[in-house]
Design an enzyme around this catalytic site. Sequence first.
Site, short mmCIF file in Angstrom:
data_model
loop_
_atom_site.label_atom_id
_atom_site.label_comp_id
_atom_site.label_asym_id
_atom_site.label_seq_id
_atom_site.Cartn_x
_atom_site.Cartn_y
_atom_site.Cartn_z
N ASN A 173 38.39 42.70 50.32
CA ASN A 173 37.80 43.76 49.30
C ASN A 173 38.15 45.20 50.32
OD1 ASN A 173 36.69 45.65 47.64
ND2 ASN A 173 34.82 44.50 47.43
N ARG A 199 40.33 41.24 45.74
CA ARG A 199 39.60 42.03 44.76
C ARG A 199 40.72 43.27 44.33
NH1 ARG A 199 35.28 46.76 44.40
NH2 ARG A 199 34.94 46.79 42.02
N HIS A 251 33.96 45.16 36.77
CA HIS A 251 33.06 44.50 37.61
C HIS A 251 33.04 42.92 36.95
CE1 HIS A 251 30.89 48.54 38.12
NE2 HIS A 251 31.50 48.18 39.25
N ARG A 284 30.43 59.14 39.51
CA ARG A 284 31.34 58.92 38.30
C ARG A 284 30.12 59.58 37.32
NH1 ARG A 284 33.92 53.47 39.24
NH2 ARG A 284 32.79 53.51 41.17
N GLU A 300 30.69 38.45 44.56
CA GLU A 300 32.09 38.57 44.18
C GLU A 300 32.98 37.97 44.99
OE1 GLU A 300 32.15 43.08 42.18
OE2 GLU A 300 30.85 42.72 44.14
#
Length: 404
Positions: A8, A92, A180, A240, A378
């Site tokens: 990742n 990912r 996500h 963000r 994940e």
Amino acid sequence: MDTILVVNAGSSSVKFQIFLVEGEGRLRRQIKGQVDGIGSRPRLRARGVSGDPLADRAYPIEAIPDVPAAMGIAGAWLRDELRIHPIAVGHRVVHGGPDFDRPVLIDHGVVARLDRFVSLAPLHQPHNLAPIRSILAGFPALPQVACFDTAFHRTHSAVADHYAIPRQLHADGVRRYGFHGLSYEYIARALPQVAPDIAKRGVIVAHLGSGASMCALKEGRSVESTMGFTALDGLPMGTRPGQIDPGVVLYLLSEKGMSASDVQKFLYRDCGLKGLSGISNDMRELEASEDANARLAIDYFVYRIGLNAGMLAAALQGPDAFVFTAGIGENSATIRARVGEHLGWLGVTLDPAENSRHASLISGPDSLIPVYVVPTDEELMIAQHTLSLLINRPSPNPKQARVS
């Protein structure tokens, strides 16, 4: 010993994990590590499955100036010192665009297609692709698998998928993707063990971290998400803004004289909790601060979670459960308690003691819907997808493609 490497990669760090492939396709985590401080203060850190330290090494800045160099350092350490030679690498990749609705074996053509989506995820996509290119160049026979954060949401209906713009733009790929997805997919798979009574019913999942979003699950599938075309939409995040009137962007361009690249940098790096507080993008620092602007940032974060919960509740025609996950969702009892207050109209009450000890079920006995804390994984999802593709592909034999 067959192992899978999961990568990742971000702009200043490369996180990696090693999973041992056991009988009947089972996976056991062996190593968690990362190379962080890329381009500033590079450091390799890694721990074994029991938390025992395996490496903690600092490097001069010129030794690890970028992600490919970080991959080289981590890869050499795994091969030369631990004698680990993975049979495949799972990555990912944040944006799969309209082309990819499931994990895919990587070749140069796939990389070229994914490169088209860099502008849709500029904080993530170029860094996700960097280690893929590095491994393709150095170990072209080693299977690599791209696992997409957008893929899980491709089950959305047409109504949830479209924007109210000319349909040709949707055909061109301008649509509500959601992100996500690897986290939500893990939660959907974990719920039958955690809460079998509600696993297939309507569940709102709040993935709250530096990147934050929410998702409505029905029968274990995504039916709605707070994020859309890019990872800017929905909840406020570390840097963000979340939902914002498109007119603000037009104003920045026409009245403030900002260029498109200036606006992109502004929206991805200078807004959210960082912009509101003027202090930090880290929720832990904001919670510890007495500054009024830090409190405003937290208030705004919690308020927007409550508003978006209402939207997702409508998409489900009433939820049957609520789940917190990811860094803030799993670790901040204060944020969970405050969100719980905003969900009072759904009949939610939290048990303060269970919430404080980060229990799995944190709702009180009189709560009309149960509230859970479910840690996400994940990396395990990526490893599972990678192994599945290896098992199901006809050739070549993955054992013949080891890194040597």
